[in-house]
Each structure stands twice: as structure tokens, then as C-alpha cells.
Write a protein that holds these residues in place. Structure first.
Motif, PDB file in Angstrom:
ATOM      1  N   ASN A 221       0.808  -1.221   0.000  1.00 55.30           N
ATOM      2  CA  ASN A 221       0.000   0.000   0.000  1.00 55.30           C
ATOM      3  C   ASN A 221       0.842   1.271   0.000  1.00 55.30           C
ATOM      4  O   ASN A 221       0.299   2.366   0.108  1.00 55.30           O
ATOM      5  N   ALA A 222       2.156   1.119  -0.106  1.00 56.07           N
ATOM      6  CA  ALA A 222       3.090   2.249  -0.124  1.00 56.07           C
ATOM      7  C   ALA A 222       2.892   3.175   1.078  1.00 56.07           C
ATOM      8  O   ALA A 222       2.856   4.398   0.948  1.00 56.07           O
ATOM      9  N   LEU A 223       2.768   2.581   2.267  1.00 55.24           N
ATOM     10  CA  LEU A 223       2.608   3.369   3.492  1.00 55.24           C
ATOM     11  C   LEU A 223       3.981   3.669   4.069  1.00 55.24           C
ATOM     12  O   LEU A 223       4.779   2.771   4.307  1.00 55.24           O
ATOM     13  N   ARG A 224       4.222   4.940   4.297  1.00 49.57           N
ATOM     14  CA  ARG A 224       5.507   5.371   4.852  1.00 49.57           C
ATOM     15  C   ARG A 224       5.439   5.403   6.380  1.00 49.57           C
ATOM     16  O   ARG A 224       4.391   5.688   6.967  1.00 49.57           O
ATOM     17  N   GLU A 225       6.579   5.142   6.987  1.00 47.24           N
ATOM     18  CA  GLU A 225       6.672   5.109   8.438  1.00 47.24           C
ATOM     19  C   GLU A 225       6.175   6.415   9.061  1.00 47.24           C
ATOM     20  O   GLU A 225       5.406   6.397  10.025  1.00 47.24           O
ATOM     21  N   ARG A 226       6.576   7.538   8.530  1.00 49.15           N
ATOM     22  CA  ARG A 226       6.151   8.837   9.088  1.00 49.15           C
ATOM     23  C   ARG A 226       4.647   9.024   9.009  1.00 49.15           C
ATOM     24  O   ARG A 226       4.033   9.587   9.910  1.00 49.15           O
ATOM     25  N   GLU A 227       4.050   8.575   7.920  1.00 47.64           N
ATOM     26  CA  GLU A 227       2.593   8.697   7.776  1.00 47.64           C
ATOM     27  C   GLU A 227       1.882   7.838   8.817  1.00 47.64           C
ATOM     28  O   GLU A 227       0.905   8.269   9.430  1.00 47.64           O
ATOM     29  N   VAL A 228       2.383   6.632   9.004  1.00 53.52           N
ATOM     30  CA  VAL A 228       1.773   5.730  10.000  1.00 53.52           C
ATOM     31  C   VAL A 228       1.957   6.332  11.392  1.00 53.52           C
ATOM     32  O   VAL A 228       1.003   6.375  12.187  1.00 53.52           O
ATOM     33  N   GLU A 229       3.159   6.808  11.710  1.00 55.21           N
ATOM     34  CA  GLU A 229       3.404   7.411  13.023  1.00 55.21           C
ATOM     35  C   GLU A 229       2.491   8.604  13.266  1.00 55.21           C
ATOM     36  O   GLU A 229       1.987   8.790  14.376  1.00 55.21           O
ATOM     37  N   ARG A 230       2.271   9.407  12.252  1.00 56.67           N
ATOM     38  CA  ARG A 230       1.379  10.572  12.380  1.00 56.67           C
ATOM     39  C   ARG A 230      -0.034  10.127  12.753  1.00 56.67           C
ATOM     40  O   ARG A 230      -0.677  10.720  13.618  1.00 56.67           O
ATOM     41  N   ASN A 231      -0.513   9.078  12.096  1.00 58.04           N
ATOM     42  CA  ASN A 231      -1.855   8.585  12.406  1.00 58.04           C
ATOM     43  C   ASN A 231      -1.909   7.932  13.780  1.00 58.04           C
ATOM     44  O   ASN A 231      -2.899   8.070  14.491  1.00 58.04           O
ATOM     45  N   LEU A 232      -0.849   7.251  14.178  1.00 46.95           N
ATOM     46  CA  LEU A 232      -0.818   6.652  15.509  1.00 46.95           C
ATOM     47  C   LEU A 232      -0.865   7.732  16.588  1.00 46.95           C
ATOM     48  O   LEU A 232      -1.515   7.548  17.615  1.00 46.95           O
ATOM     49  N   ALA A 233      -0.213   8.833  16.346  1.00 45.69           N
ATOM     50  CA  ALA A 233      -0.224   9.940  17.311  1.00 45.69           C
ATOM     51  C   ALA A 233      -1.622  10.530  17.479  1.00 45.69           C
ATOM     52  O   ALA A 233      -1.907  11.162  18.488  1.00 45.69           O
ATOM     53  N   ARG A 234      -2.484  10.290  16.528  1.00 41.73           N
ATOM     54  CA  ARG A 234      -3.873  10.783  16.596  1.00 41.73           C
ATOM     55  C   ARG A 234      -4.779   9.831  17.364  1.00 41.73           C
ATOM     56  O   ARG A 234      -5.971  10.063  17.471  1.00 41.73           O
ATOM     57  N   GLY A 235      -4.219   8.714  17.857  1.00 38.26           N
ATOM     58  CA  GLY A 235      -4.993   7.834  18.722  1.00 38.26           C
ATOM     59  C   GLY A 235      -5.375   6.494  18.139  1.00 38.26           C
ATOM     60  O   GLY A 235      -6.143   5.755  18.750  1.00 38.26           O
ATOM     61  N   ILE A 236      -4.871   6.155  16.983  1.00 41.99           N
ATOM     62  CA  ILE A 236      -5.171   4.842  16.405  1.00 41.99           C
ATOM     63  C   ILE A 236      -4.573   3.763  17.299  1.00 41.99           C
ATOM     64  O   ILE A 236      -3.449   3.902  17.774  1.00 41.99           O
ATOM     65  N   GLU A 237      -5.323   2.697  17.534  1.00 39.21           N
ATOM     66  CA  GLU A 237      -4.931   1.685  18.513  1.00 39.21           C
ATOM     67  C   GLU A 237      -4.686   0.288  17.941  1.00 39.21           C
ATOM     68  O   GLU A 237      -4.131  -0.550  18.626  1.00 39.21           O
ATOM     69  N   THR A 238      -5.109   0.017  16.720  1.00 39.31           N
ATOM     70  CA  THR A 238      -4.972  -1.336  16.175  1.00 39.31           C
ATOM     71  C   THR A 238      -4.417  -1.289  14.754  1.00 39.31           C
ATOM     72  O   THR A 238      -4.489  -0.267  14.078  1.00 39.31           O
ATOM     73  N   VAL A 239      -3.900  -2.435  14.316  1.00 42.20           N
ATOM     74  CA  VAL A 239      -3.389  -2.546  12.954  1.00 42.20           C
ATOM     75  C   VAL A 239      -4.513  -2.297  11.951  1.00 42.20           C
ATOM     76  O   VAL A 239      -4.332  -1.585  10.959  1.00 42.20           O
ATOM     77  N   ASP A 240      -5.681  -2.859  12.210  1.00 41.47           N
ATOM     78  CA  ASP A 240      -6.820  -2.643  11.303  1.00 41.47           C
ATOM     79  C   ASP A 240      -7.172  -1.163  11.192  1.00 41.47           C
ATOM     80  O   ASP A 240      -7.498  -0.672  10.108  1.00 41.47           O
ATOM     81  N   GLU A 241      -7.117  -0.442  12.317  1.00 40.72           N
ATOM     82  CA  GLU A 241      -7.403   0.989  12.294  1.00 40.72           C
ATOM     83  C   GLU A 241      -6.359   1.751  11.483  1.00 40.72           C
ATOM     84  O   GLU A 241      -6.687   2.746  10.836  1.00 40.72           O
ATOM     85  N   VAL A 242      -5.110   1.278  11.527  1.00 42.59           N
ATOM     86  CA  VAL A 242      -4.064   1.919  10.726  1.00 42.59           C
ATOM     87  C   VAL A 242      -4.438   1.838   9.251  1.00 42.59           C
ATOM     88  O   VAL A 242      -4.456   2.835   8.529  1.00 42.59           O
ATOM     89  N   PHE A 243      -4.769   0.632   8.795  1.00 44.08           N
ATOM     90  CA  PHE A 243      -5.112   0.471   7.382  1.00 44.08           C
ATOM     91  C   PHE A 243      -6.385   1.240   7.032  1.00 44.08           C
ATOM     92  O   PHE A 243      -6.457   1.866   5.978  1.00 44.08           O
ATOM     93  N   SER A 244      -7.366   1.218   7.911  1.00 44.99           N
ATOM     94  CA  SER A 244      -8.600   1.966   7.655  1.00 44.99           C
ATOM     95  C   SER A 244      -8.329   3.459   7.527  1.00 44.99           C
ATOM     96  O   SER A 244      -8.951   4.138   6.711  1.00 44.99           O
ATOM     97  N   SER A 245      -7.390   3.955   8.317  1.00 48.71           N
ATOM     98  CA  SER A 245      -7.091   5.387   8.272  1.00 48.71           C
ATOM     99  C   SER A 245      -6.492   5.795   6.929  1.00 48.71           C
ATOM    100  O   SER A 245      -6.537   6.964   6.559  1.00 48.71           O
ATOM    101  N   PHE A 246      -5.951   4.831   6.190  1.00 48.92           N
ATOM    102  CA  PHE A 246      -5.425   5.090   4.851  1.00 48.92           C
ATOM    103  C   PHE A 246      -6.367   4.587   3.763  1.00 48.92           C
ATOM    104  O   PHE A 246      -6.020   4.581   2.586  1.00 48.92           O
ATOM    105  N   ASP A 247      -7.554   4.147   4.178  1.00 50.89           N
ATOM    106  CA  ASP A 247      -8.556   3.635   3.246  1.00 50.89           C
ATOM    107  C   ASP A 247      -7.991   2.485   2.401  1.00 50.89           C
ATOM    108  O   ASP A 247      -8.125   2.470   1.177  1.00 50.89           O
ATOM    109  N   CYS A 248      -7.328   1.534   3.099  1.00 57.17           N
ATOM    110  CA  CYS A 248      -6.785   0.369   2.416  1.00 57.17           C
ATOM    111  C   CYS A 248      -6.840  -0.828   3.365  1.00 57.17           C
ATOM    112  O   CYS A 248      -7.312  -0.706   4.488  1.00 57.17           O
TER     113      CYS A 248
END
Length: 72
Positions: free
Chosen positions: A7-34
Motif C-alpha cells: 500500500n506504499a505506506l511510509r513510516e512517518r505517515e503511520v506514526e502521524r496517524n498513531l499519534a492521533r490515537g489509532i490503537e490497532t493494525v486494522d485501524e491503521v489500514f482503515s485510516s489510509f482507506d486500504c
């Protein structure tokens, strides 16, 4: 650095979303609509989630809220 090749997800993008309160792997992917495809990135993303949770923990004893006794 790319965390998820599928899905070409970059570490910084994932970290940014985690800082917003994402708690699960599924939520990470959902936050990128993938969705996780090959799932080889799941352990790395799970580790990133743990690091973010640990970062949020209080670092000093004074920062840990004490429980009040009931009735008093």
C-alpha cells in the motif's frame, strides 16, 4: 522508509496517524482507506503501535493518578 510495500505506506505517515490515537493494525489500514494484503508489514506496524502506546505512558511517578478510596 516504506512500512507497507503493498500500500506504499511510509513510516512517518503511520506514526502521524498513531499519534492521533489509532490503537490497532486494522485501524491503521482503515485510516489510509486500504487493507493489509500480504500482511508481511503487520508485525512492524504492531511494533509501532506498542512504541506509540509506551510513548504516551507517564514517565514520572507523580504523573500517575492515584485512586481515591470510596466513601471518603
Amino acid at each position: 522508509m516504506i512500512v507497507c510495500l503493498c500500500n506504499a505506506l511510509r513510516e512517518r505517515e503511520v506514526e502521524r496517524n498513531l499519534a492521533r490515537g489509532i490503537e490497532t493494525v486494522d485501524e491503521v489500514f482503515s485510516s489510509f482507506d486500504c487493507e493489509a494484503r500480504c500482511r508481511s508489514c503487520v508485525p512492524d506496524i504492531a511494533e509501532m503501535i506498542v512504541r506509540e502506546r509506551n510513548r504516551r505512558l507517564p514517565t514520572k511517578v507523580e504523573e500517575v493518578p492515584l485512586l481515591q478510596a470510596e466513601g471518603g
